[in-house]
Structures are given as structure tokens and as C-alpha cells.
Design a protein around this motif. Structure first.
Motif, PDB file in Angstrom:
ATOM      1  N   ASP A 121      -1.509 -15.391 -13.833  1.00  0.00           N
ATOM      2  CA  ASP A 121      -1.061 -16.680 -13.290  1.00  0.00           C
ATOM      3  C   ASP A 121      -1.740 -17.043 -11.976  1.00  0.00           C
ATOM      4  OD1 ASP A 121       0.714 -17.068 -15.419  1.00  0.00           O
ATOM      5  OD2 ASP A 121       2.298 -15.937 -14.417  1.00  0.00           O
ATOM      6  N   HIS A 122      -2.689 -16.227 -11.509  1.00  0.00           N
ATOM      7  CA  HIS A 122      -3.383 -16.546 -10.274  1.00  0.00           C
ATOM      8  C   HIS A 122      -4.424 -17.645 -10.499  1.00  0.00           C
ATOM      9  CE1 HIS A 122      -2.583 -12.331  -8.284  1.00  0.00           C
ATOM     10  NE2 HIS A 122      -1.487 -13.007  -8.544  1.00  0.00           N
ATOM     11  N   LEU A 123      -4.891 -18.216  -9.405  1.00  0.00           N
ATOM     12  CA  LEU A 123      -5.972 -19.191  -9.474  1.00  0.00           C
ATOM     13  C   LEU A 123      -7.252 -18.495  -9.931  1.00  0.00           C
ATOM     14  CD1 LEU A 123      -7.301 -21.946  -8.843  1.00  0.00           C
ATOM     15  CD2 LEU A 123      -7.564 -21.161  -6.477  1.00  0.00           C
ATOM     16  N   GLN A 124      -7.885 -19.025 -10.962  1.00  0.00           N
ATOM     17  CA  GLN A 124      -9.112 -18.437 -11.498  1.00  0.00           C
ATOM     18  C   GLN A 124     -10.318 -19.223 -10.986  1.00  0.00           C
ATOM     19  OE1 GLN A 124      -8.768 -15.523 -13.207  1.00  0.00           O
ATOM     20  NE2 GLN A 124      -6.581 -15.813 -12.852  1.00  0.00           N
ATOM     21  N   LEU A 125     -11.218 -18.522 -10.293  1.00  0.00           N
ATOM     22  CA  LEU A 125     -12.336 -19.180  -9.610  1.00  0.00           C
ATOM     23  C   LEU A 125     -13.692 -18.871 -10.236  1.00  0.00           C
ATOM     24  CD1 LEU A 125     -11.172 -18.559  -5.928  1.00  0.00           C
ATOM     25  CD2 LEU A 125     -11.169 -20.749  -7.154  1.00  0.00           C
ATOM     26  N   GLY A 135      -6.710 -16.195  -5.141  1.00  0.00           N
ATOM     27  CA  GLY A 135      -7.711 -16.637  -6.107  1.00  0.00           C
ATOM     28  C   GLY A 135      -8.489 -15.451  -6.628  1.00  0.00           C
ATOM     29  N   GLN A 136      -8.904 -15.522  -7.884  1.00  0.00           N
ATOM     30  CA  GLN A 136      -9.609 -14.415  -8.526  1.00  0.00           C
ATOM     31  C   GLN A 136     -10.955 -14.885  -9.064  1.00  0.00           C
ATOM     32  OE1 GLN A 136      -8.340 -11.461  -8.389  1.00  0.00           O
ATOM     33  NE2 GLN A 136      -6.227 -11.927  -7.816  1.00  0.00           N
ATOM     34  N   ASP A 167     -15.507  -8.693  -8.991  1.00  0.00           N
ATOM     35  CA  ASP A 167     -15.498  -7.238  -9.124  1.00  0.00           C
ATOM     36  C   ASP A 167     -14.304  -6.576  -8.445  1.00  0.00           C
ATOM     37  OD1 ASP A 167     -16.119  -7.082  -6.343  1.00  0.00           O
ATOM     38  OD2 ASP A 167     -18.261  -7.072  -6.766  1.00  0.00           O
ATOM     39  N   HIS A 168     -13.502  -7.356  -7.697  1.00  0.00           N
ATOM     40  CA  HIS A 168     -12.289  -6.873  -7.037  1.00  0.00           C
ATOM     41  C   HIS A 168     -12.559  -5.878  -5.911  1.00  0.00           C
ATOM     42  CE1 HIS A 168     -10.321  -8.933 -10.295  1.00  0.00           C
ATOM     43  NE2 HIS A 168      -9.133  -8.614  -9.854  1.00  0.00           N
ATOM     44  N   HIS A 169     -13.800  -5.692  -5.551  1.00  0.00           N
ATOM     45  CA  HIS A 169     -14.117  -4.752  -4.475  1.00  0.00           C
ATOM     46  C   HIS A 169     -14.224  -5.447  -3.123  1.00  0.00           C
ATOM     47  CE1 HIS A 169     -14.963  -0.926  -6.639  1.00  0.00           C
ATOM     48  NE2 HIS A 169     -14.997  -1.767  -7.652  1.00  0.00           N
ATOM     49  N   THR A 170     -14.298  -6.762  -3.124  1.00  0.00           N
ATOM     50  CA  THR A 170     -14.380  -7.531  -1.893  1.00  0.00           C
ATOM     51  C   THR A 170     -13.413  -8.695  -1.967  1.00  0.00           C
ATOM     52  OG1 THR A 170     -16.722  -6.953  -1.632  1.00  0.00           O
ATOM     53  CG2 THR A 170     -15.925  -8.828  -0.364  1.00  0.00           C
TER      54      THR A 170
END
Length: 540
Positions: free
Chosen positions: A64-68, A96-97, A128-131
Motif C-alpha cells: 500500500d506504499h507509494l510506488q515510484l 515511497g518505494q 534495491d532498499h539499501h538506500t
């Protein structure tokens, strides 16, 4: 995917197993009045897809997060964030993701995000969720605007003014902001490998069960029947066990103990307890997950040579050579499988060194230790993968230019002289290294059909060999390869009598489809353990 019988036209399932496979007449003769007969009408039927590397709880929480992903430019980013904030007035943090590293032509700053939403905490995460990048208010409320001491490989990037720039590299740096958003329970398996602290109330546990159920439903719609989670703690298994007891576990899930920064060898007792408590075909553990490095785009992947744009910098390993050798040796001694995130060639080599040390101390066994990603590898280390029996867990959709991820800045960070060592598929397969394909969801699209398209369309980088595999080899990496990686090839990954009744019916003939058609093809039905867990309306 059975090498002894590659094709058939009918299959019979009963009591959670495949009971027979063959031609229409012989299989139809087994049906009785209580049998449901499904005519696939020429569609492809396959073993259920095995997702060999995902973050189920995290991905479920982000639905449900904002998809970027695909958002480019300051104006587009501004519009997306403001629209989402307006429609979600009560969120403690706007998350946002999938933000690109060069979304505004360079790395974001807190001032960029302040110009968009100065009066609400904002945090956007790279695909990549690392930053992550946070605005000033989020940094202030998280208590990290003036920085904080972190573990090796983690960094709150600081500016010349003595304040954080907004860029947060790796998990410890992001954790304070994500905690503001209430994501600490979901992230605990990734952040610490321990149970959430404080331990959730009954109400919070029930809410987390619903989040996990939403993630499982998403997997079922995509034809996934086995999921190998790549972060984990006992809490994750308790949630999945509750869903199983409630009849809501729609896929087979394997969950590791995440040996995170701050863990000690004594913590491997937790991994052993998880392995003993959960060890059946529906819910299991028995392996340890670690990170050796970060990612190429942020310069946190560990390289053998200097980054082309950063002379003298090769990344910082999260574990020293001796530390990792000790961890690998003890985990291996305990009979645990090991899976390590290693993207740079320096990280891959250090992991191989650790696995070799474990074998020298404990002796050889069919451990099938894994390396996750292997986005860059020195050619001399490919044979070591085979010799040590290591499984290469690869994400085809990660290859720059193959699908969602652009060529830059990744390829420039690698350097053209190394493109022939990057994102290898065919070279590893031809060397006899077992391949298990996956997505790394929510880093990339979970849909295995889009992953197959990406593998088929992987670019041939200038000066490099063609690393594309055939369709059947790619399908094997999503089925039999995933089974081999989990020591379960004698009961899943193929459609043959006695195997688990896990299968998927696609919306067309995958062998007759173009790569683009495969990527847009839908799943008509997913069956796991003989039960229909997803059926497209009016499909049959």
C-alpha cells in the motif's frame, strides 16, 4: 520439468500429491463423481513456481506504499508525493518505494524533499532498499539529523554543515525513520533477526497476520507455491504458523534466522531452535542468512578493484574474513544451510573463502550453501562455486536494461572493462553451478513471468558474451533449480507421480509466446498441496 517425461496432456491430483500423469484417456479413467475436471484448453501447465529469494513480510507491508518505480524528474516526484500525502492524511511518515538513484539527475537531498513536503515526514527508498532519502522533519523526529554512530557498512551521509544530507545507506541508517512509520515489527527480521522489541500485543500480532495474508495472496495470484524468505526471525514463523492453523497458508514458506550485525555465534542456537520447531513441507527453517556487502549503485558493494569513479574505494565488507569464516564454520557444523547476500566480486570471493574454511574444518557434506545475487564475479571464482557445491541465487530482473532497472548508474559504477563479468547466467550454468532464479521482492517485481521475460531479454553488454539462457533452462531455474536449492528436488519442482501437488496453469502457451507476451501473460490457476489457492474468475 521431469527429464524422464518432459510432456504430458493430463494429470491427476489427490491427497496433496500428484497421483498420475499421462494422456487424456488414461487419466480421465481415474476420475469419479467427486473429481473436479479442469480442461486447460491448450494452456501451459507447469510445476508451481519457486520464488527462491524474497522478503515476504516486508513486501506485504509495502503493497500500500507509494510506488515510484519509473518516476523521473523533480516535477513528477513532487506530484506523486503530494498526491499520495493528500490521500493519506494520517500516515506518520510518507513512504515511497522504488525511487531511482538518479530520479532528479543526481542523488536526492533532504532539501529536495523539503521543497515538496516540508511539514510531513517523508522517506523514499531506492528500489534495491539499501538506500533511502529523508526530509529534514523525518531526520529530526528520528533523532539522526546530526548523525549517529552505526555499525560497519552503514552510513548516515553528512554534509559540510555538520547535518545529515538526507541520504541513508544500509539498514541501520534507515531504521530510525522506518520505526517512525511503524514498520519496526515488519522490519525486525531484516534489521536484527530477533523478535520485535517490544514484543507485539495480541492486537498487533493479529494485524501483522493480516499483512502477511495479503502478501501470500499476492504470491498465489502469480503462481508461486514455494517461497524462500531472505530475512527472518521466530516472530515471522509464528505469524505464518497462525495462518497455517487458520487454513490461510497458501504457499510453502522457508524462513531463515537472519544473522545480522551485532549477532554472535551463540545466536545460532536460535537458528537451530527454529530448524527443529519448523521442519515440514509447509513451514520450515534450517538456514542462516547474512549480508556481506551492499549494492553497486551506492558504492557499498565490495569489489576486488577500485570503483572507476572512486579511486581507492572498494566498498567495506560487513564481516571480516576471519569473522565470516568463524560464522560459516559454526553454522555448517550445526547442519544449517547458509545464504549470503554478495553482489560485488570482492564479497563473492570472501563468501567462498568462508565456505571453503567451513569445509576444511567440518569436512565435506551436501550443504548447498548459497550466494545471493552475484552481480559481479571474477572469472577465476566461477569454478570455486561448482567445486564447493554452492547454489547461485540469481535475480534476472535485476540486470540493468533487462526490464525495470536502467543501465545507469550501475554499469558505469562497474566499469566497461568488467561488463563481461557482470550478471552472468549462461556462464554459471555451463560451469555446472546450480541456478535458482527469483525476484528479491519487493526490490523488484515479484511476477515470475516478468522475470522469465527479463532473462530472455537480458542485454548483451558491449564486449561481453551473450548470457541469455533458453526458455526451458529459465523455467528450470524457477522450478527444479529452486527445489535443488532447498534439498527438496525429490518431492517438488517437477510434475511426476508422488510429488507434491503444486502446479500453475498459465493463460496461454508459454512456448509459443514472445518474451513480451510471456511478461504480460497471467496465471489462470494456482494449486498448492492439491488445493486451489488462486483461480482467475471465469477462467474455466
Amino acid at each position: 520439468m521431469d527429464p524422464d517425461r518432459t510432456r504430458a496432456s493430463a494429470i491427476a491430483l489427490a491427497a496433496g500429491k500428484v497421483t498420475a500423469i499421462g494422456e487424456d484417456a488414461e487419466i480421465m479413467a481415474l476420475a469419479d463423481t467427486g473429481t473436479r475436471v479442469i480442461n486447460a484448453q491448450g494452456r501451459t501447465v507447469l510445476p508451481g513456481f519457486i520464488e527462491s529469494h524474497l522478503h515476504l513480510f516486508v513486501g506485504a507491508g509495502e503493497l500500500d506504499h507509494l510506488q515510484l518505480l519509473g518516476v523521473v524528474g523533480f516535477d513528477a516526484l513532487s506530484q506523486a508525493l503530494r498526491d499520495y500525502a493528500t490521500s493519506h492524511p494520517d500516515l506518520p511518515v510518507i513512504l515511497g518505494q522504488g525511487c531511482d538513484y538518479d530520479v532528479v539527475g543526481r542523488s536526492l537531498t533532504r532539501q529536495d524533499l523539503d521543497a515538496i513536503l516540508p511539514d510531513r515526514p517523508v522517506c523514499v527508498l531506492a528500489a534495491d532498499h539499501h538506500t533511502a532519502w529523508a526530509n529534514t522533519l523525518a531526520l529530526e523526529r528520528a533523532g539522526i539529523l546530526e548523525g549517529r554512530s552505526l555499525g560497519r557498512g552503514n552510513e548516515i551521509v553528512m554534509g559540510n554543515d555538520g547535518l545529515a544530507t538526507g541520504e541513508l545507506r544500509e539498514f541501520q541508517a534507515k531504521a530510525p525513520v522506518l520505526a517512525l512509520a511503524g514498520a519496526h515489527r515488519i522490519m525486525a527480521g531484516l534489521a536484527t533477526g530477533k523478535d520485535p522489541d517490544p514484543y507485539p500485543s495480541d492486537e498487533e500480532f493479529a494485524a501483522d497476520c493480516e499483512i502477511m495474508a495479503k502478501g501470500l495472496a499476492h504470491c498465489a495470484r502469480l503462481g508461486l507455491t514455494s517461497l524462500i524468505n531472505m530475512d527472518g526471525n521466530p516472530y515471522t514463523l509464528r505469524i505464518l504458523d497462525r495462518l497455517r492453523r487458520d487454513g490461510r497458508l497458501t504457499a510453502r514458506v522457508k524462513v531463515p534466522f537472519h544473522y545480522a550485525s551485532g549477532s554472535t555465534l551463540a545466536d545460532l542456537e536460535i537458528a537451530s531452535e527454529m530448524a527443529q520447531q519448523y521442519n515440514d513441507d509447509w513451514l520450515s527453517s534450517g538456514f542462516v542468512k547474512l549480508f556481506m556487502d551492499g549494492v553497486i549503485d551506492s558504492g557499498t558493494a565490495v569489489m576486488i578493484n577500485d570503483y572507476p569513479d572512486q579511486p581507492g574505494w572498494r566498498g567495506e565488507p560487513l564481516w571480516s574474513k576471519s569473522e565470516f569464516a568463524a560464522i560459516a564454520t559454526e553454522a555448517d557444523r550445526c547442519g544449517l544451510q547458509i545464504a549470503v547476500h554478495a553482489i560485488g566480486d570482492g564479497a563473492v570471493r570472501r563468501v567462498l573463502d568462508g565456505y571453503e574454511s567451513a569445509r576444511q574444518v567440518n569436512g565435506p557434506r551436501d550443504s548447498r550453501h548459497r550466494i545471493e545475487h552475484i552481480e559481479l564475479i571474477d572469472q577465476g571464482d566461477i569454478a570455486r562455486l561448482k567445486d564447493l557445491g554452492v547454489v547461485a541465487s540469481i535475480q534476472p530482473i535485476h540486470a540493468p536494461g533487462a526490464s525495470d532497472f536502467p543501465l545507469q548508474p550501475t554499469m558505469n559504477k562497474i566499469g566497461q572493462h568488467r561488463w563481461g563479468d557482470a550478471y552472468l547466467h549462461k556462464s554459471l550454468a555451463e560451469a555446472g553451478v546450480p541456478l535458482a532464479f527469483a525476484s528479491d521482492w519487493p526490490v523488484a517485481d515479484l511476477n515470475p513471468l516478468r522475470g522469465i521475460q527479463s532473462a530472455l531479454q537480458r542485454p548483451v553488454y558491449e564486449g561481453a558474451s551473450d548470457e541469455r539462457l533458453s526458455l526451458h533452462d529459465i523455467l528450470a531455474a524457477y522450478t527444479t533449480g529452486g527445489a535443488i536449492a532447498t534439498h527438496s528436488e525429490t518431492r517438488k519442482g517437477q510434475l511426476r507421480p508422488g510429488y507434491l501437488a503444486d502446479l500453475v496453469i498459465l493463460g496461454g502457451d508459454i512456448e509459443a509466446a514472445t518474451p513480451e507476451e510471456i511478461g504480460t501473460m497471467q496465471v489462470e490457476m494456482t494449486i498448492c498441496g492439491g488445493q486451489i489457492v488462486w483461480e482467475k474468475e471465469s477462467a474455466f
